[in-house]
Design a protein around this motif. Structure first.
Motif, PDB file in Angstrom:
ATOM      1  N   ASN A 118       0.824  -1.206   0.000  1.00  0.00           N
ATOM      2  CA  ASN A 118       0.000   0.000   0.000  1.00  0.00           C
ATOM      3  C   ASN A 118       0.858   1.257   0.000  1.00  0.00           C
ATOM      4  O   ASN A 118       0.569   2.236  -0.694  1.00  0.00           O
ATOM      5  CB  ASN A 118      -0.936  -0.015   1.202  1.00  0.00           C
ATOM      6  CG  ASN A 118      -2.083   0.964   1.076  1.00  0.00           C
ATOM      7  OD1 ASN A 118      -2.591   1.220  -0.015  1.00  0.00           O
ATOM      8  ND2 ASN A 118      -2.499   1.531   2.195  1.00  0.00           N
ATOM      9  N   ILE A 172       2.312   1.678  -3.576  1.00  0.00           N
ATOM     10  CA  ILE A 172       1.340   2.180  -4.545  1.00  0.00           C
ATOM     11  C   ILE A 172       1.076   3.662  -4.319  1.00  0.00           C
ATOM     12  O   ILE A 172       0.994   4.445  -5.279  1.00  0.00           O
ATOM     13  CB  ILE A 172       0.032   1.364  -4.474  1.00  0.00           C
ATOM     14  CG1 ILE A 172       0.297  -0.064  -4.963  1.00  0.00           C
ATOM     15  CG2 ILE A 172      -1.071   2.019  -5.311  1.00  0.00           C
ATOM     16  CD1 ILE A 172      -0.868  -1.013  -4.767  1.00  0.00           C
ATOM     17  N   ASN A 173       0.969   4.076  -3.065  1.00  0.00           N
ATOM     18  CA  ASN A 173       0.731   5.491  -2.787  1.00  0.00           C
ATOM     19  C   ASN A 173       1.941   6.346  -3.144  1.00  0.00           C
ATOM     20  O   ASN A 173       1.789   7.467  -3.637  1.00  0.00           O
ATOM     21  CB  ASN A 173       0.348   5.691  -1.320  1.00  0.00           C
ATOM     22  CG  ASN A 173      -1.117   5.436  -1.079  1.00  0.00           C
ATOM     23  OD1 ASN A 173      -1.975   6.026  -1.739  1.00  0.00           O
ATOM     24  ND2 ASN A 173      -1.430   4.546  -0.150  1.00  0.00           N
ATOM     25  N   GLU A 198      -0.625   1.363  -9.626  1.00  0.00           N
ATOM     26  CA  GLU A 198      -1.690   0.432  -9.267  1.00  0.00           C
ATOM     27  C   GLU A 198      -1.597  -0.874 -10.045  1.00  0.00           C
ATOM     28  O   GLU A 198      -2.150  -1.898  -9.643  1.00  0.00           O
ATOM     29  CB  GLU A 198      -3.058   1.079  -9.488  1.00  0.00           C
ATOM     30  CG  GLU A 198      -3.333   1.470 -10.935  1.00  0.00           C
ATOM     31  CD  GLU A 198      -4.572   2.325 -11.085  1.00  0.00           C
ATOM     32  OE1 GLU A 198      -5.501   1.873 -11.778  1.00  0.00           O
ATOM     33  OE2 GLU A 198      -4.595   3.434 -10.505  1.00  0.00           O
ATOM     34  N   LEU A 248      -8.323   1.305  -1.205  1.00  0.00           N
ATOM     35  CA  LEU A 248      -7.433   1.255  -2.362  1.00  0.00           C
ATOM     36  C   LEU A 248      -8.164   0.738  -3.592  1.00  0.00           C
ATOM     37  O   LEU A 248      -8.072   1.317  -4.689  1.00  0.00           O
ATOM     38  CB  LEU A 248      -6.229   0.364  -2.042  1.00  0.00           C
ATOM     39  CG  LEU A 248      -5.271   0.061  -3.203  1.00  0.00           C
ATOM     40  CD1 LEU A 248      -4.616   1.343  -3.712  1.00  0.00           C
ATOM     41  CD2 LEU A 248      -4.200  -0.944  -2.773  1.00  0.00           C
ATOM     42  N   LYS A 252     -10.457   3.262  -5.115  1.00  0.00           N
ATOM     43  CA  LYS A 252      -9.767   4.301  -5.888  1.00  0.00           C
ATOM     44  C   LYS A 252      -9.441   3.847  -7.301  1.00  0.00           C
ATOM     45  O   LYS A 252      -9.354   4.670  -8.214  1.00  0.00           O
ATOM     46  CB  LYS A 252      -8.478   4.724  -5.162  1.00  0.00           C
ATOM     47  CG  LYS A 252      -8.734   5.513  -3.887  1.00  0.00           C
ATOM     48  CD  LYS A 252      -7.413   5.796  -3.160  1.00  0.00           C
ATOM     49  CE  LYS A 252      -7.664   6.513  -1.837  1.00  0.00           C
ATOM     50  NZ  LYS A 252      -6.412   6.720  -1.060  1.00  0.00           N
ATOM     51  N   ILE A 253      -9.251   2.546  -7.490  1.00  0.00           N
ATOM     52  CA  ILE A 253      -8.907   2.056  -8.833  1.00  0.00           C
ATOM     53  C   ILE A 253     -10.133   1.442  -9.532  1.00  0.00           C
ATOM     54  O   ILE A 253      -9.992   0.771 -10.553  1.00  0.00           O
ATOM     55  CB  ILE A 253      -7.757   1.035  -8.776  1.00  0.00           C
ATOM     56  CG1 ILE A 253      -8.168  -0.242  -8.053  1.00  0.00           C
ATOM     57  CG2 ILE A 253      -6.519   1.648  -8.110  1.00  0.00           C
ATOM     58  CD1 ILE A 253      -7.141  -1.362  -8.154  1.00  0.00           C
ATOM     59  N   TYR A 297     -12.204  -1.030  -8.688  1.00  0.00           N
ATOM     60  CA  TYR A 297     -12.205  -2.485  -8.745  1.00  0.00           C
ATOM     61  C   TYR A 297     -13.613  -3.006  -8.457  1.00  0.00           C
ATOM     62  O   TYR A 297     -14.545  -2.245  -8.172  1.00  0.00           O
ATOM     63  CB  TYR A 297     -11.187  -3.053  -7.750  1.00  0.00           C
ATOM     64  CG  TYR A 297     -10.854  -4.504  -7.966  1.00  0.00           C
ATOM     65  CD1 TYR A 297     -10.205  -4.925  -9.117  1.00  0.00           C
ATOM     66  CD2 TYR A 297     -11.218  -5.464  -7.035  1.00  0.00           C
ATOM     67  CE1 TYR A 297      -9.905  -6.253  -9.337  1.00  0.00           C
ATOM     68  CE2 TYR A 297     -10.920  -6.801  -7.230  1.00  0.00           C
ATOM     69  CZ  TYR A 297     -10.269  -7.190  -8.386  1.00  0.00           C
ATOM     70  OH  TYR A 297      -9.975  -8.525  -8.595  1.00  0.00           O
ATOM     71  N   MET A 354      -1.546   7.835  -3.961  1.00  0.00           N
ATOM     72  CA  MET A 354      -1.777   7.359  -5.332  1.00  0.00           C
ATOM     73  C   MET A 354      -0.865   8.066  -6.327  1.00  0.00           C
ATOM     74  O   MET A 354      -1.249   8.420  -7.437  1.00  0.00           O
ATOM     75  CB  MET A 354      -3.239   7.522  -5.717  1.00  0.00           C
ATOM     76  CG  MET A 354      -4.198   6.713  -4.856  1.00  0.00           C
ATOM     77  SD  MET A 354      -3.806   4.929  -4.774  1.00  0.00           S
ATOM     78  CE  MET A 354      -4.209   4.397  -6.434  1.00  0.00           C
TER      79      MET A 354
END
Length: 809
Positions: A429, A432-433, A438, A514, A517-518, A520, A723
């Protein structure tokens, strides 16, 4: 704050220590990334090795440092005045100067009229050697005739042979005298499970500083010590015996020593002479390696390269605050994760329980530093590291030397630590941030002990599904072999870790956020949140303990009888620090509960004398249904010591939830304990823990270093990614600004070097201020986080200045 052992002398965090030879268990690491690992003390003790089965000198624990004669030594025989050991002989004064990453001992003997400076370092170059430069100076008013002798016992085998076949393995020694010293090449590596032909040579070679040959060498301990002598009183030195190149004593199959005799010289008043030793382990020609370092000029050049290498490591992330000693201390903290990557959790004197390698938890927590320094280089490492996860969501426990190499367990003891599923996602995490990458979630990774391959995300999901198949009667995840606290290892069947149930809940919240945000799959996000809310809600209700004294806090554990561990007890209130840290960090604890936890921790875990938070209260009895930790004396290791690791996570949890003053108090307590060297008795850095006496224990190799750097950068200074965009959110307290009203942090972001400078002219405290104007290299910007594209466009310099004004809220 008393600091009687050492003091910093420059901004590169070089320090000097006065008479450190009077402090037991004190040592300093010497290492390179090629794999040479040494430790050294003010008495030149310690050991030199490249691994568990390749020790140049005899393995030592901290208890051995003052109690064995197998160490580096340099002897002087002064005509008319006698013999003197620089290592353990009488001295009028001892000083140690040390820095990144070198160690110099200065000893003065007024009776003999000499001063000797002994410099040791492991060169940054790709050689498995330790270098030693001894400079002898005549401080008397008369000319002295001096005969120097270097004496390094050569162990040359596996640490296992220290007690197992010690004599038999000496029979394998093939000893070769060269014009520069002694080379030992055992014929085999001895192991009853299967002997192997050995190709490693262990060597001690030397010369005068001007490259002149030594007079000769004594290649066996018997020749050097004599029948009536020993390493403390060697007859070869005391009687000033010349070495015999063709001794009538059989030398093969004996215990070896690199006892190199240099030529007698007349040294005038104020004059000096230098001597060089190269101690190494190699399959290549020892003589060829020695030629790289056979003059003072070559040694000094290697030293310069070595200093530059490690100073640059220390500056990957560094801070400038109102406390310069804190800034310098943090530089030592900042290189500790590098030490642990090389040493693992073994191979220093305090770490006498390991056989090399890091544990699963160590891998991921040490990754925090790598991710902050250069996340672009961390991608492949992260993907490969998920190869330690099994298809059932459990994992290997030991990390091999090669990237992506895993071992099922240590010493063939198979155990499952229930917290191991927590750490990989925390590291991922962060990556990725920091990077905005991602796509890594959908990269393929293998499974441990399986041919199956799946996405990184699937590995994460499996690690968080597994604990739900291991739930105890109170609704928490089973403790199994133990959690973060390895000492809670006797509640495998029915023990529960409420502490790490909270940690898993926090991960589930973060993973859901997370994935949202993408964009999913919504059903998976909803399932994750539902599970997280279920755990958190139950814990807030069922694990919140109110005790008779009016204080309240979280229960962290149930023992193997399914009894709640924390709360009121006939032996007194029982409380653990871990039981509070993870509910705060994860978001399980409410704001009111955090305030109450802090009040309770100050009451029951704070030690007013040593001024730090203990790991637990004194349970006052052994806990056979919970773990071995309670068999330890109270205040030692996992039973109530001041555990740096959990304390730093306590600070991080406070900062993360906006309790900056409380977080600062915790970090400052650790710093004060480290600098109170009359109690801590360690060199700069953060130890794994402080014992009941306030002594720092298990120094250098601790996950608390990564967590402290992580906390200081991402929470205290508030410089982190979201992100891939840059967040600026400081949680600095007024005291940290000092008189100048300015603090800075130098670090990296998006492949760029940045210096973030905070200006607080009105001396505002946390809670009183907000962010005012922000500029990058003089270009004003608006909006936080700073979009990655904009940051990259404006950050065009080698080091980019980000100026941040602190204004009244």
């Amino acid at each position: 704050m008393p600091n009687t052992l050492w003091r910093f002398i420059d901004d590169d965090a070089t320090f000097v220590a006065g008479n450190p030879d009077k402090v037991s268990r004190l040592y300093f690491p010497l290492v390179n990334e090629f794999g040479m690992m040494s430790s050294i003390t003010p008495k030149l003790h310690g050991d030199i090795k490249t691994g568990q089965h390749s020790f140049l000198t005899a393995p030592v624990t901290a208890e051995d440092l003052n109690n064995t004669l197998y160490n580096r030594n340099f002897w002087l025989y002064v005509e008319g005045r006698g013999a003197w050991s620089v290592a353990f002989g009488e001295v009028d004064e001892t000083l140690v100067e040390a820095g990144f990453l070198w160690h110099k001992v200065i000893k003065i003997n007024k009776k003999l009229g000499v001063k000797v400076e002994v410099l040791n370092f492991v060169p940054a170059e790709n050689e498995a050697v330790e270098l030693m430069l001894a400079e002898v100076t005549n401080i008397s008013k008369k000319k002295l005739r001096i005969t120097p002798t270097l004496a390094i016992p050569i162990y040359g085998r596996s640490a296992d042979n220290l007690r197992d076949h010690r004599h038999v393995t000496s029979l394998l020694n093939r000893i070769r005298l060269t014009e520069y010293g002694v080379v030992v090449t055992p014929t085999m590596s001895f192991d009853e499970r299967g002997h192997k032909v050995n190709n490693l040579s262990y060597f001690v070679l030397g010369c005068q500083g001007n490259s002149d040959l030594p007079k000769g060498a004594f290649p066996t301990i018997l020749e050097f010590s004599g029948e009536a002598g020993n390493l403390e009183r060697p007859e070869a030195v005391l009687k000033n015996i010349s070495p015999d190149k063709k001794s009538n004593i059989a030398r093969q199959g004996k215990e070896a020593i690199g006892a190199i005799r240099f030529r007698t010289l007349s040294l005038g008043s104020g004059k000096s002479m230098s001597y060089i030793a190269v101690m190494g382990i190699s399959e290549d020609s020892p003589e060829k390696i020695f030629k790289k370092f056979d003059s003072v000029e070559k040694i000094n050049k290697a030293l310069s390269v070595n200093k530059k290498f490690w100073v640059e490591k220390s500056k990957k992330v560094y801070f400038s605050t109102g406390d310069k000693d804190f800034d310098r201390w943090m530089k030592w903290v900042g290189v500790q994760p590098v030490f642990r990557k090389i040493f693992g959790c073994s191979f220093l004197p305090d770490f006498d329980y390991g056989r090399g390698g890091r544990g699963w938890r160590d891998l991921w927590q040490d990754s925090l530093t790598l991710l902050l320094i250069n996340p672009e280089e961390a991608r492949d490492c992260l993907i490969n590291s998920f190869g330690g996860v099994r298809v059932d969501g459990s994992n290997a426990t030991i990390i091999g030397k090669k990237q992506g190499e895993f071992i099922a367990d240590r010493n063939n003891i198979s155990r499952t630590w229930m917290d191991h599923g927590v750490w990989p996602f925390m590291a991922l995490n962060l990556y990725i941030n920091q990077s905005g990458d991602e796509d890594i979630l959908f990269e393929k990774a293998r499974f441990f002990e399986s041919d199956k391959v799946d996405t990184v995300l699937e590995h994460i999901l499996l690690q968080h599904k597994r604990p739900f198949t291991k739930i105890g009667k109170h609704g928490n995840f089973l403790l199994e072999g133990a959690d973060w606290n390895d000492g809670l290892d006797m509640a495998k069947e029915n023990g529960e870790s409420a502490a790490f149930t909270a940690a898993y809940a926090g991960n589930l919240f973060d993973l859901a956020n997370l994935l949202e945000k993408i964009n999913y799959k919504r059903e998976i996000i909803d399932e994750l949140r539902q599970k997280a809310n279920g755990l958190a809600g139950r814990m807030r209700k069922d694990e919140w303990v109110k005790i008779n004294s009016g204080y309240s806090f979280f229960n962290g554990y149930y023992d193997n009888l399914s009894q709640r561990v924390e709360g009121d007890h006939k032996n007194g209130v029982r409380m653990t620090l871990a039981g509070q840290v993870f509910p705060i960090m994860s978001g399980v604890a409410s704001q009111d509960q955090i305030n109450e936890i802090y009040r309770s921790a100050k009451k029951y875990l704070w030690d007013p004398e040593l001024k730090g938070f203990r790991l637990n209260t004194d349970f006052k009895e052994v806990q056979p249904n919970l773990g071995r930790a309670f068999g330890f004396a109270y205040g030692e290791k996992e039973n109530g010591a001041f555990f740096s690791h959990m304390n730093v996570m306590f600070a991080y949890a406070f900062y993360k939830r906006g309790f900056a003053k409380e977080g600062f108090e915790v970090i400052n307590s650790i710093y004060d304990m480290c600098l109170n060297t009359s109690a801590a008795r360690i060199y700069p850095g953060i130890p794994e823990y402080f014992n009941a006496d306030g002594r720092g224990m298990y120094d250098y190799l601790t996950g608390s270093a990564s967590w402290l750097l992580f906390t200081m950068l991402t929470q205290v200074f508030g410089v982190r990614g979201e992100m891939g965009d840059l967040v600026i959110e400081p949680k600095l307290v007024k005291r940290q600004f000092g008189k100048s009203g300015k603090v800075s942090v130098n670090t990296g972001f998006a492949g760029k070097r940045i210096s973030v400078n905070y200006y607080n002219p009105d001396e505002l405290d946390y809670g009183e201020y907000k962010i005012g104007n922000i500029s990058i290299n003089g270009n004003s910007i608006t909006g936080i986080p700073i979009k990655r594209e904009l940051f990259i466009k404006l950050a065009s310099r080698p080091t980019n200045s980000i100026d941040v004004n602190i204004v009244q809220a």
